[in-house]
Design a protein around this motif. Structure first.
Motif, PDB file in Angstrom:
ATOM      1  N   LEU A 593      -4.332  15.766 -79.538  1.00  0.00           N
ATOM      2  CA  LEU A 593      -4.911  16.858 -80.329  1.00  0.00           C
ATOM      3  C   LEU A 593      -4.756  18.164 -79.557  1.00  0.00           C
ATOM      4  O   LEU A 593      -5.298  18.323 -78.460  1.00  0.00           O
ATOM      5  CB  LEU A 593      -6.389  16.583 -80.610  1.00  0.00           C
ATOM      6  CG  LEU A 593      -6.706  15.232 -81.271  1.00  0.00           C
ATOM      7  CD1 LEU A 593      -8.213  15.084 -81.462  1.00  0.00           C
ATOM      8  CD2 LEU A 593      -5.979  15.094 -82.595  1.00  0.00           C
ATOM      9  N   GLU A 594      -3.989  19.096 -80.121  1.00  0.00           N
ATOM     10  CA  GLU A 594      -3.745  20.379 -79.474  1.00  0.00           C
ATOM     11  C   GLU A 594      -4.664  21.441 -80.071  1.00  0.00           C
ATOM     12  O   GLU A 594      -4.677  21.655 -81.286  1.00  0.00           O
ATOM     13  CB  GLU A 594      -2.278  20.796 -79.646  1.00  0.00           C
ATOM     14  CG  GLU A 594      -1.298  19.924 -78.887  1.00  0.00           C
ATOM     15  CD  GLU A 594       0.097  20.530 -78.859  1.00  0.00           C
ATOM     16  OE1 GLU A 594       0.258  21.678 -79.339  1.00  0.00           O
ATOM     17  OE2 GLU A 594       1.021  19.868 -78.355  1.00  0.00           O
ATOM     18  N   LEU A 595      -5.409  22.095 -79.211  1.00  0.00           N
ATOM     19  CA  LEU A 595      -6.303  23.158 -79.653  1.00  0.00           C
ATOM     20  C   LEU A 595      -6.039  24.410 -78.843  1.00  0.00           C
ATOM     21  O   LEU A 595      -5.645  24.336 -77.672  1.00  0.00           O
ATOM     22  CB  LEU A 595      -7.770  22.743 -79.512  1.00  0.00           C
ATOM     23  CG  LEU A 595      -8.235  22.327 -78.107  1.00  0.00           C
ATOM     24  CD1 LEU A 595      -9.638  22.819 -77.851  1.00  0.00           C
ATOM     25  CD2 LEU A 595      -8.196  20.802 -77.987  1.00  0.00           C
ATOM     26  N   THR A 596      -6.246  25.549 -79.483  1.00  0.00           N
ATOM     27  CA  THR A 596      -6.026  26.821 -78.809  1.00  0.00           C
ATOM     28  C   THR A 596      -7.296  27.259 -78.091  1.00  0.00           C
ATOM     29  O   THR A 596      -8.399  26.732 -78.341  1.00  0.00           O
ATOM     30  CB  THR A 596      -5.613  27.902 -79.820  1.00  0.00           C
ATOM     31  OG1 THR A 596      -6.664  28.051 -80.770  1.00  0.00           O
ATOM     32  CG2 THR A 596      -4.333  27.502 -80.531  1.00  0.00           C
ATOM     33  N   GLU A 597      -7.129  28.252 -77.211  1.00  0.00           N
ATOM     34  CA  GLU A 597      -8.291  28.734 -76.466  1.00  0.00           C
ATOM     35  C   GLU A 597      -9.327  29.374 -77.389  1.00  0.00           C
ATOM     36  O   GLU A 597     -10.513  29.385 -77.080  1.00  0.00           O
ATOM     37  CB  GLU A 597      -7.829  29.748 -75.421  1.00  0.00           C
ATOM     38  CG  GLU A 597      -6.980  29.127 -74.324  1.00  0.00           C
ATOM     39  CD  GLU A 597      -6.567  30.156 -73.290  1.00  0.00           C
ATOM     40  OE1 GLU A 597      -7.474  30.715 -72.641  1.00  0.00           O
ATOM     41  OE2 GLU A 597      -5.377  30.404 -73.145  1.00  0.00           O
ATOM     42  N   LEU A 621      -6.125  15.031 -75.303  1.00  0.00           N
ATOM     43  CA  LEU A 621      -6.479  16.400 -75.636  1.00  0.00           C
ATOM     44  C   LEU A 621      -5.591  17.358 -74.871  1.00  0.00           C
ATOM     45  O   LEU A 621      -5.379  17.205 -73.654  1.00  0.00           O
ATOM     46  CB  LEU A 621      -7.951  16.676 -75.308  1.00  0.00           C
ATOM     47  CG  LEU A 621      -8.977  15.758 -75.995  1.00  0.00           C
ATOM     48  CD1 LEU A 621     -10.376  16.066 -75.500  1.00  0.00           C
ATOM     49  CD2 LEU A 621      -8.894  15.892 -77.508  1.00  0.00           C
ATOM     50  N   ALA A 622      -5.082  18.363 -75.599  1.00  0.00           N
ATOM     51  CA  ALA A 622      -4.204  19.359 -74.990  1.00  0.00           C
ATOM     52  C   ALA A 622      -4.715  20.753 -75.327  1.00  0.00           C
ATOM     53  O   ALA A 622      -5.145  21.013 -76.454  1.00  0.00           O
ATOM     54  CB  ALA A 622      -2.778  19.185 -75.487  1.00  0.00           C
ATOM     55  N   LEU A 623      -4.662  21.673 -74.320  1.00  0.00           N
ATOM     56  CA  LEU A 623      -5.026  23.067 -74.538  1.00  0.00           C
ATOM     57  C   LEU A 623      -3.742  23.847 -74.707  1.00  0.00           C
ATOM     58  O   LEU A 623      -2.939  23.979 -73.781  1.00  0.00           O
ATOM     59  CB  LEU A 623      -5.841  23.598 -73.357  1.00  0.00           C
ATOM     60  CG  LEU A 623      -6.390  25.015 -73.524  1.00  0.00           C
ATOM     61  CD1 LEU A 623      -7.298  25.109 -74.732  1.00  0.00           C
ATOM     62  CD2 LEU A 623      -7.130  25.448 -72.265  1.00  0.00           C
ATOM     63  N   HIS A 638     -14.585  21.729 -66.877  1.00  0.00           N
ATOM     64  CA  HIS A 638     -15.606  20.911 -67.537  1.00  0.00           C
ATOM     65  C   HIS A 638     -15.090  20.264 -68.815  1.00  0.00           C
ATOM     66  O   HIS A 638     -15.832  19.519 -69.468  1.00  0.00           O
ATOM     67  CB  HIS A 638     -16.828  21.770 -67.873  1.00  0.00           C
ATOM     68  CG  HIS A 638     -17.554  22.286 -66.675  1.00  0.00           C
ATOM     69  ND1 HIS A 638     -18.228  21.469 -65.789  1.00  0.00           N
ATOM     70  CD2 HIS A 638     -17.688  23.562 -66.187  1.00  0.00           C
ATOM     71  CE1 HIS A 638     -18.770  22.199 -64.825  1.00  0.00           C
ATOM     72  NE2 HIS A 638     -18.450  23.480 -65.041  1.00  0.00           N
ATOM     73  N   LEU A 639     -13.836  20.528 -69.191  1.00  0.00           N
ATOM     74  CA  LEU A 639     -13.290  19.976 -70.424  1.00  0.00           C
ATOM     75  C   LEU A 639     -12.475  18.720 -70.137  1.00  0.00           C
ATOM     76  O   LEU A 639     -11.726  18.673 -69.149  1.00  0.00           O
ATOM     77  CB  LEU A 639     -12.406  21.020 -71.122  1.00  0.00           C
ATOM     78  CG  LEU A 639     -13.107  22.303 -71.576  1.00  0.00           C
ATOM     79  CD1 LEU A 639     -12.085  23.288 -72.114  1.00  0.00           C
ATOM     80  CD2 LEU A 639     -14.166  22.004 -72.614  1.00  0.00           C
ATOM     81  N   PRO A 640     -12.578  17.709 -71.003  1.00  0.00           N
ATOM     82  CA  PRO A 640     -11.827  16.443 -70.795  1.00  0.00           C
ATOM     83  C   PRO A 640     -10.377  16.556 -71.263  1.00  0.00           C
ATOM     84  O   PRO A 640      -9.937  15.834 -72.165  1.00  0.00           O
ATOM     85  CB  PRO A 640     -12.628  15.450 -71.633  1.00  0.00           C
ATOM     86  CG  PRO A 640     -13.173  16.263 -72.752  1.00  0.00           C
ATOM     87  CD  PRO A 640     -13.476  17.614 -72.170  1.00  0.00           C
ATOM     88  N   LEU A 641      -9.600  17.486 -70.676  1.00  0.00           N
ATOM     89  CA  LEU A 641      -8.233  17.743 -71.111  1.00  0.00           C
ATOM     90  C   LEU A 641      -7.253  16.792 -70.429  1.00  0.00           C
ATOM     91  O   LEU A 641      -7.423  16.411 -69.259  1.00  0.00           O
ATOM     92  CB  LEU A 641      -7.849  19.192 -70.795  1.00  0.00           C
ATOM     93  CG  LEU A 641      -8.667  20.281 -71.506  1.00  0.00           C
ATOM     94  CD1 LEU A 641      -8.259  21.653 -71.002  1.00  0.00           C
ATOM     95  CD2 LEU A 641      -8.485  20.188 -73.015  1.00  0.00           C
ATOM     96  N   ASP A 642      -6.201  16.438 -71.157  1.00  0.00           N
ATOM     97  CA  ASP A 642      -5.110  15.621 -70.616  1.00  0.00           C
ATOM     98  C   ASP A 642      -3.850  16.444 -70.413  1.00  0.00           C
ATOM     99  O   ASP A 642      -3.024  16.122 -69.537  1.00  0.00           O
ATOM    100  CB  ASP A 642      -4.805  14.462 -71.584  1.00  0.00           C
ATOM    101  CG  ASP A 642      -6.005  13.564 -71.789  1.00  0.00           C
ATOM    102  OD1 ASP A 642      -6.366  12.834 -70.859  1.00  0.00           O
ATOM    103  OD2 ASP A 642      -6.598  13.612 -72.899  1.00  0.00           O
ATOM    104  N   VAL A 643      -3.670  17.492 -71.238  1.00  0.00           N
ATOM    105  CA  VAL A 643      -2.444  18.282 -71.211  1.00  0.00           C
ATOM    106  C   VAL A 643      -2.807  19.759 -71.236  1.00  0.00           C
ATOM    107  O   VAL A 643      -3.709  20.177 -71.960  1.00  0.00           O
ATOM    108  CB  VAL A 643      -1.532  17.943 -72.412  1.00  0.00           C
ATOM    109  CG1 VAL A 643      -0.268  18.803 -72.377  1.00  0.00           C
ATOM    110  CG2 VAL A 643      -1.171  16.467 -72.421  1.00  0.00           C
ATOM    111  N   LEU A 644      -2.067  20.544 -70.417  1.00  0.00           N
ATOM    112  CA  LEU A 644      -2.198  21.995 -70.427  1.00  0.00           C
ATOM    113  C   LEU A 644      -0.823  22.562 -70.764  1.00  0.00           C
ATOM    114  O   LEU A 644       0.133  22.411 -70.009  1.00  0.00           O
ATOM    115  CB  LEU A 644      -2.664  22.495 -69.062  1.00  0.00           C
ATOM    116  CG  LEU A 644      -3.087  23.966 -68.985  1.00  0.00           C
ATOM    117  CD1 LEU A 644      -4.310  24.195 -69.849  1.00  0.00           C
ATOM    118  CD2 LEU A 644      -3.381  24.350 -67.532  1.00  0.00           C
ATOM    119  N   LYS A 645      -0.726  23.257 -71.917  1.00  0.00           N
ATOM    120  CA  LYS A 645       0.564  23.776 -72.370  1.00  0.00           C
ATOM    121  C   LYS A 645       0.684  25.243 -71.985  1.00  0.00           C
ATOM    122  O   LYS A 645      -0.155  26.059 -72.364  1.00  0.00           O
ATOM    123  CB  LYS A 645       0.710  23.599 -73.882  1.00  0.00           C
ATOM    124  CG  LYS A 645       0.638  22.147 -74.334  1.00  0.00           C
ATOM    125  CD  LYS A 645       1.035  21.981 -75.786  1.00  0.00           C
ATOM    126  CE  LYS A 645       2.516  22.155 -75.964  1.00  0.00           C
ATOM    127  NZ  LYS A 645       2.952  21.870 -77.352  1.00  0.00           N
TER     128      LYS A 645
END
Length: 726
Positions: A593-597, A621-623, A638-645
């Motif tokens: 799931l990709e979400l924007t800032e 989860l991807a930012l 503090h976010l459970p992110l897996d991917v940083l784009k």
């Protein structure tokens, strides 16, 4: 009273004092004249009062009794001064007729006086009986009471006054009327006693006293004069005098009390009328004014705008409408609370009033939106447009000044849309729509600015409305599969291994053709259709994953879908998504799931809780577009992110002649946080090489592949497996 009437007539017929000397005029005759005058005056007075008081029975019946008493006393005087049997008989006819006529008014008065009301059937029966008795009395030679009459011995009073008298034999009609009179008398005493027991003491005592006086006088005539033969006149006529006087006083006192009550009621009604009028004024003010700022509200603004437009058309002048929306108000209102937001709105209303020209009208449409109507002065649209832009700039400058609220320094701006009228608009609604279109353009231009409505803006607004209608129809009429489709852009490692792909939504409008996502995605978010659109995307993504698994397509095992900020803030988004994916038969771990800032800015705590629930369910989860927004590095950990784009803006800066250390910084930061770094927008071999040197984990961009449909993606996967990108 009726019994007294009967007794008087009977006694005068049987041998009462009524003088033999017509020329003599003494105290007895004078008293009868006075009684006649008092009774007649009271009767006339209460006739007027009864008619004035809307024909109230108590006053009219009492007036009738008084007039009957006046006739009875007058007849008594004529009998006392009769010069023969014929004159005495005529006087007796008048006296007995008065006694008969008093029967019905007596019953009505007693009932009304004691509060029993009027029984119209009883009154009708008594009236018929009265007519019969009057006919008998008028036709009988010796009156209703006697079968024969003859002159009697005159009575000489102590002061020498002589009174004529008659005697005769009583008739059956007279005895019956006598008994009926006693019955009415006893019934009246019973009503007075009931009134006394009911608490109306004074009025009951007055009525009972009058009845007892008449009863005593009746006993005097029956016992002392008739039975014992005492040579004295009957006093029945004078027994009615206290009745007339006391009942008049009682009714007058009652009328004064009722008048006082009516006056009190009138004053109360005046107070209530004043209160009602004030309440109406207050309600009218509330109906047309905003309770928070005191400014005219939407209804009042629309009314005044319609009047101003009609006036402009009639006079051939122009006006301008300024639609003002406060920038950054929602952030302050949500962050510091509605009480701070309310005070800020009040402060902004005062500033807008200060910036408005004297002839202008300022109103609050609702929320943080205000409208300013300039006065009608200029003759041409260009003149009023120039003045409106000057006023709008003054408004923006004044609103943009900081506001002190407790310990906080608050800063807001204002976006202004201007519409000039009358310039071809259909009506007020059309004029407001034009101002709203201009306001939308001001916000799209970066806010804190002013835009004037121009005809091309209408075309763009119509296009936007057409897109919204087409999007809604496609969703509501189950046409998604024929108009929408997913395209896929591969994601590979720096070594060329396929990691997965990003699903990108495409819309082919039946009339407009291909519509860019940057046009319809914001529209879907504004209209709330993004939730249904996002659910359809997830269903399609799951369907493609199942189809690729079925057909043995080595797609890398993961498929990324974009999540809107509006989806993320929905309280049931996580639960619904988990249920949807499980129902589709796909493991949540296969979806990224990709979400924007921007999705984190509205409500970070709520977004963090939703992301944790999604991560716990197994989603990756991807930012997206990291580095161009406003995310805090403190929030990031503090976010459970897996991917940083990494945003394409940083990748495009990677050129031979210029380096960009920010991309390397983002990659290092992602690795320190244990997050996979993916660069998007990779278009050149140099960019790929530079990213590899920085340690980037994955690449996405036109260098690898453009977004393609399902069939092309399948062919690309097969080709890539045999000839990986170098």
């Amino acid at each position: 009273m009726i019994d007294d009437y009967a007794s008087a007539a009977r006694t005068w017929g049987e041998g009462m004092l009524i003088g033999a000397d017509p020329s003599a005029f003494g105290y007895f005759i004078a008293a009868l004249i006075a009684t006649t005058g008092i009774a007649f005056a009271s009767g006339v007075q209460f006739v007027v009062i009864g008619l004035w008081r809307r024909r109230e029975a108590v006053y009219l019946s009492y007036a009738a009794l008084c007039l009957c008493i006046a006739v009875l006393a007058l007849g008594n005087m004529r009998l006392a001064r009769a010069d023969g049997l014929a004159a005495a008989t005529a006087a007796l006819h008048w006296m007995i007729a008065a006694a008969i006529a008093s029967l019905a008014p007596m019953v009505v008065f007693i009932r009304a006086y004691t509060g029993a009301g009027t029984r119209w059937r009883l009154l009708l029966a008594m009236s018929l009986l009265m007519v019969v008795l009057l006919c008998v009395n008028g036709s009988a030679p010796a009156t209703l009471f006697f079968s024969r009459l003859e002159p009697g011995q005159a009575i000489v009073l102590p002061w020498g006054e002589r009174l004529y008298r008659v005697s005769g034999a009583a008739s059956a009609w007279g005895l019956a009327f006598h008994v009926a009179s006693y019955a009415v008398f006893l019934w009246a005493l019973g009503r007075a006693w009931a009134q006394y027991r009911g608490g109306d003491t004074l009025r009951a005592v007055l009525l009972g006293g009058c009845l007892i006086v008449q009863f005593v006088v009746l006993l005097w005539g029956d016992i002392m004069v008739d039975l014992l033969g005492y040579q004295a006149p009957y006093l029945d006529a004078f027994a009615f005098l206290p009745f007339v006087l006391l009942m008049s006083l009682s009714l007058a006192a009652q009328m004064r009390r009722r008048t006082a009550q009516l006056e009190h009621t009138r004053r109360q009604l005046e107070v209530e009328e004043h209160t009602r009028h004030a309440a109406e004024q207050n309600l009218r003010h509330l109906a047309y004014h905003d309770s928070l700022t005191g400014l005219p509200n939407r209804a009042c603004a629309l009314k005044r705008l319609a009047e101003s437009r009609a006036d402009a058309l009639a006079r051939g002048v122009c006006g301008a409408l300024l639609l003002i929306d406060l920038d950054n108000f929602k952030t302050i209102n949500d962050g510091l609370g509605h009480h701070v937001g309310d005070r800020l709105l009040q402060a902004m209303a005062e500033r807008l009033l200060a910036a408005a020209p004297p002839e202008a009208t300022l109103a609050r449409l609702g929320g943080d939106e205000f409208v300013l109507m300039l006065g009608l002065r200029e003759r041409t649209p260009s003149e009023v447009q120039a003045r409106a832009e000057r006023v709008a700039q003054d408004v923006i400058a004044l609103v943009s000044e900081p506001v002190m609220e407790g310990r906080h320094v608050l800063g807001v701006g204002a976006s202004v849309g201007v519409a000039v009228y009358p310039v071809g608009e259909v009506g007020v609604a059309d004029l407001l729509r034009r101002a709203d279109i201009a306001l939308y353009r001001a916000k799209a231009a970066g806010r804190n600015t002013v835009r004037v409505f121009l005809p091309p803006m209408q075309q763009e607004a119509d296009q936007r409305l057409r897109l919204e209608r087409g999007l809604r129809e496609a969703l509501e009429q189950d046409r998604m599969g024929t108009q929408f489709a997913l395209h896929f852009q591969p994601q590979i490692t720096t070594a060329g291994e396929l990691l997965g792909a990003e699903a990108l939504l495409r819309w082919h409008h039946p009339q407009l053709g291909e519509v860019a996502p940057e046009k319809f995605i914001p529209l879907a978010e504004e209209t709330g259709l993004i939730h249904a659109l996002g659910a359809w995307v997830v269903d399609e993504a799951c369907a493609h994953l199942r189809a690729w698994d079925r057909d043995g397509i080595p797609h890398g095992g993961s498929l990324a879908v974009n999540v809107s900020a509006w989806q993320l803030v929905h309280p049931h988004y996580a639960a619904r998504l988990v249920a949807q994916v499980h129902a589709a038969g796909v493991a949540p771990a296969r979806l990224t799931l990709e979400l924007t800032e921007s999705a984190l800015l509205q409500d970070f705590d709520g977004a963090q809780a939703t992301l944790r629930r999604l991560a716990a369910a197994g989603f990756r989860l991807a930012l997206d577009d990291f580095g161009v927004g406003y995310s805090s590095l403190n929030y990031l950990q503090h976010l459970p992110l897996d991917v940083l784009k990494i945003d394409r803006a940083f990748v495009s800066e990677l050129q031979v002649e210029a380096g960009n250390p920010l991309a390397g910084f983002i990659i290092d930061m992602a690795h320190r946080l244990g997050i996979v770094a993916v660069a998007e927008g990779v278009e050149t071999a140099f960019q790929r090489h530079a990213l590899e040197q920085m340690g980037c984990d994955a690449l996405q961009g036109y260098l690898i592949s453009r977004p393609v449909d399902d069939a092309s993606f399948r062919r690309w996967v097969v080709a890539h497996r045999h000839a990986p990108v170098s």
